[in-house]
Design a protein around this motif. Sequence first.
Motif, short mmCIF file in Angstrom:
data_model
loop_
_atom_site.label_atom_id
_atom_site.label_comp_id
_atom_site.label_asym_id
_atom_site.label_seq_id
_atom_site.Cartn_x
_atom_site.Cartn_y
_atom_site.Cartn_z
N ALA A 1 0.82 -1.21 0.00
CA ALA A 1 0.00 0.00 0.00
C ALA A 1 0.85 1.26 0.00
CB ALA A 1 -0.93 -0.01 1.21
N SER A 2 2.09 1.16 0.48
CA SER A 2 2.97 2.33 0.49
C SER A 2 3.60 2.60 -0.86
CB SER A 2 4.07 2.14 1.55
OG SER A 2 4.90 1.04 1.21
N ILE A 3 3.49 1.66 -1.80
CA ILE A 3 4.05 1.84 -3.15
C ILE A 3 2.95 2.38 -4.06
CG2 ILE A 3 5.20 0.71 -5.09
CD1 ILE A 3 6.15 -1.44 -3.17
N LYS A 4 3.06 3.62 -4.45
CA LYS A 4 1.98 4.28 -5.20
C LYS A 4 1.76 3.67 -6.58
CE LYS A 4 1.39 7.12 -1.81
NZ LYS A 4 0.19 6.98 -0.94
N SER A 5 2.81 3.18 -7.22
CA SER A 5 2.68 2.67 -8.58
C SER A 5 2.21 1.22 -8.63
CB SER A 5 4.01 2.80 -9.33
OG SER A 5 5.02 2.06 -8.66
N ALA A 6 2.10 0.58 -7.48
CA ALA A 6 1.72 -0.83 -7.45
C ALA A 6 0.22 -0.97 -7.70
CB ALA A 6 2.08 -1.45 -6.11
N THR A 7 -0.15 -1.89 -8.56
CA THR A 7 -1.55 -2.22 -8.80
C THR A 7 -1.73 -3.72 -8.67
OG1 THR A 7 -1.28 -2.51 -11.19
CG2 THR A 7 -1.79 -0.29 -10.40
N THR A 8 -2.95 -4.13 -8.50
CA THR A 8 -3.24 -5.56 -8.37
C THR A 8 -2.80 -6.33 -9.61
OG1 THR A 8 -5.12 -5.07 -6.93
CG2 THR A 8 -5.06 -7.24 -7.96
N ALA A 9 -3.11 -5.79 -10.78
CA ALA A 9 -2.78 -6.47 -12.03
C ALA A 9 -1.27 -6.59 -12.22
CB ALA A 9 -3.39 -5.72 -13.21
N ARG A 10 -0.52 -5.55 -11.87
CA ARG A 10 0.93 -5.60 -12.04
C ARG A 10 1.57 -6.62 -11.10
NH1 ARG A 10 2.03 0.96 -12.21
NH2 ARG A 10 1.13 1.32 -14.29
N ILE A 11 1.11 -6.66 -9.88
CA ILE A 11 1.66 -7.62 -8.91
C ILE A 11 1.39 -9.06 -9.36
CG2 ILE A 11 1.44 -8.49 -6.55
CD1 ILE A 11 0.93 -5.60 -5.69
N LEU A 12 0.15 -9.33 -9.74
CA LEU A 12 -0.21 -10.67 -10.16
C LEU A 12 0.48 -11.06 -11.47
CD1 LEU A 12 -4.02 -10.82 -9.28
CD2 LEU A 12 -2.06 -11.58 -7.93
N SER A 13 0.62 -10.11 -12.38
CA SER A 13 1.30 -10.40 -13.65
C SER A 13 2.77 -10.73 -13.43
CB SER A 13 1.18 -9.20 -14.59
OG SER A 13 -0.17 -8.93 -14.91
N MET A 14 3.42 -9.98 -12.55
CA MET A 14 4.83 -10.24 -12.26
C MET A 14 4.99 -11.62 -11.60
SD MET A 14 7.47 -7.93 -9.99
CE MET A 14 7.00 -6.51 -10.97
N TYR A 15 4.09 -11.94 -10.69
CA TYR A 15 4.17 -13.24 -10.03
C TYR A 15 3.94 -14.37 -11.04
CZ TYR A 15 3.15 -17.16 -6.94
OH TYR A 15 3.16 -18.39 -6.33
N PHE A 16 2.99 -14.18 -11.94
CA PHE A 16 2.69 -15.21 -12.93
C PHE A 16 3.91 -15.51 -13.80
CE2 PHE A 16 1.12 -17.06 -16.82
CZ PHE A 16 0.07 -17.85 -16.42
N ILE A 17 4.59 -14.46 -14.25
CA ILE A 17 5.77 -14.64 -15.10
C ILE A 17 6.87 -15.38 -14.35
CG2 ILE A 17 7.60 -13.44 -16.36
CD1 ILE A 17 5.55 -11.21 -16.93
N VAL A 18 7.14 -14.93 -13.12
CA VAL A 18 8.20 -15.56 -12.32
C VAL A 18 7.83 -17.01 -12.00
CG1 VAL A 18 9.40 -15.50 -10.10
CG2 VAL A 18 8.97 -13.38 -11.34
N ARG A 19 6.57 -17.25 -11.67
CA ARG A 19 6.16 -18.60 -11.28
C ARG A 19 6.23 -19.57 -12.46
NH1 ARG A 19 6.24 -22.62 -7.93
NH2 ARG A 19 4.28 -23.39 -7.13
N GLU A 20 5.81 -19.13 -13.65
CA GLU A 20 5.85 -20.01 -14.81
C GLU A 20 7.28 -20.30 -15.23
OE1 GLU A 20 3.06 -20.52 -18.66
OE2 GLU A 20 4.14 -18.62 -18.57
N CYS A 21 8.15 -19.29 -15.17
CA CYS A 21 9.55 -19.51 -15.54
C CYS A 21 10.24 -20.43 -14.55
CB CYS A 21 10.28 -18.17 -15.62
SG CYS A 21 9.75 -17.10 -16.98
N SER A 22 9.96 -20.26 -13.26
CA SER A 22 10.58 -21.13 -12.25
C SER A 22 10.07 -22.56 -12.37
CB SER A 22 10.32 -20.58 -10.85
OG SER A 22 8.94 -20.58 -10.55
N ALA A 23 8.78 -22.72 -12.70
CA ALA A 23 8.23 -24.07 -12.89
C ALA A 23 8.87 -24.74 -14.10
CB ALA A 23 6.72 -24.01 -13.06
N ALA A 24 9.16 -23.96 -15.14
CA ALA A 24 9.80 -24.51 -16.33
C ALA A 24 11.21 -25.00 -16.02
CB ALA A 24 9.85 -23.46 -17.44
N LEU A 25 11.83 -24.46 -14.97
CA LEU A 25 13.17 -24.89 -14.55
C LEU A 25 13.12 -26.00 -13.51
CD1 LEU A 25 14.91 -21.39 -14.29
CD2 LEU A 25 15.11 -23.05 -16.14
N GLY A 26 11.91 -26.45 -13.17
CA GLY A 26 11.77 -27.52 -12.20
C GLY A 26 11.68 -27.07 -10.76
N LEU A 27 11.62 -25.76 -10.52
CA LEU A 27 11.57 -25.22 -9.15
C LEU A 27 10.12 -25.10 -8.69
CD1 LEU A 27 14.31 -22.48 -9.58
CD2 LEU A 27 14.58 -24.78 -8.67
#
Length: 241
Positions: A88-114
């Motif tokens: 909440a203290s980060i003014k530029s943070a939005t729900t869509a941006r947070i979830l999109s960033m997590y989705f990208i990181v999660r899919e890439c890490s899963a592709a590496l077996g993590l």
Amino acid sequence: MNELNLLPLIGIVIVVFGFALRFNPLLVVCVAGLVTGWAVDLEFLTLIETFGEKFMNSRQLASFLLILPVIALLERYGLQQRAQSWVASIKSATTARILSMYFIVRECSAALGLLSLAGQAQTVRPLLAPMALGAATNLHGELPKPVKDMISAHAAACDNIAVFFGEDIFIAFGAVLLMDAFLKENGIDGIEPLHIGLWAIPTAIAALIVHLFRLARLEAKISHEIAKHTNKSTILNAGLS
């Protein structure tokens, strides 16, 4: 013909009755193992050695189970509230941006077996969902419960979808090896786990594009749901007055 010896199955009976009577599960399993070992004439020292060997082979499972109480303690001492207030203290943070960033990181890490790098219990519930809710609260103020539930559902879906489509790229993943074995058993040669992993990449990319598009529309949907809830509350209050 030798008579069938059913005595070793007494361990199953002990487990069933022990769980039904709500005894300590660890005690029930240990007693069932000891009685089963006695029923098959296993020497005591050999039985204890077997217990130790099986414990050492499954110690990774025991370490995984420790994650749950650790997460529970962190949540008890305000992990969710800290994550929500920090975002909440980060003014530029939005729900869509947070979830999109997590989705990208999660899919890439899963592709590496993590696959154990994140998950519903250790990441989504204590961190991702509160962060997404904090960003929405920062933009729209106090959120109605239906909107909170919708954001939490999107957070959980990000993890599930990213893992589902990312893990097939990892050629040592169990499902990939199972598909390879199934094809070979049915006379389909020339297919290797590497081929399955490579052909999973276009599907993973397609899933990434589709889900990022859905998340891009999430902010507008949140605003629409909040406006609808506000109008409904206004009409209800006007009717009561």
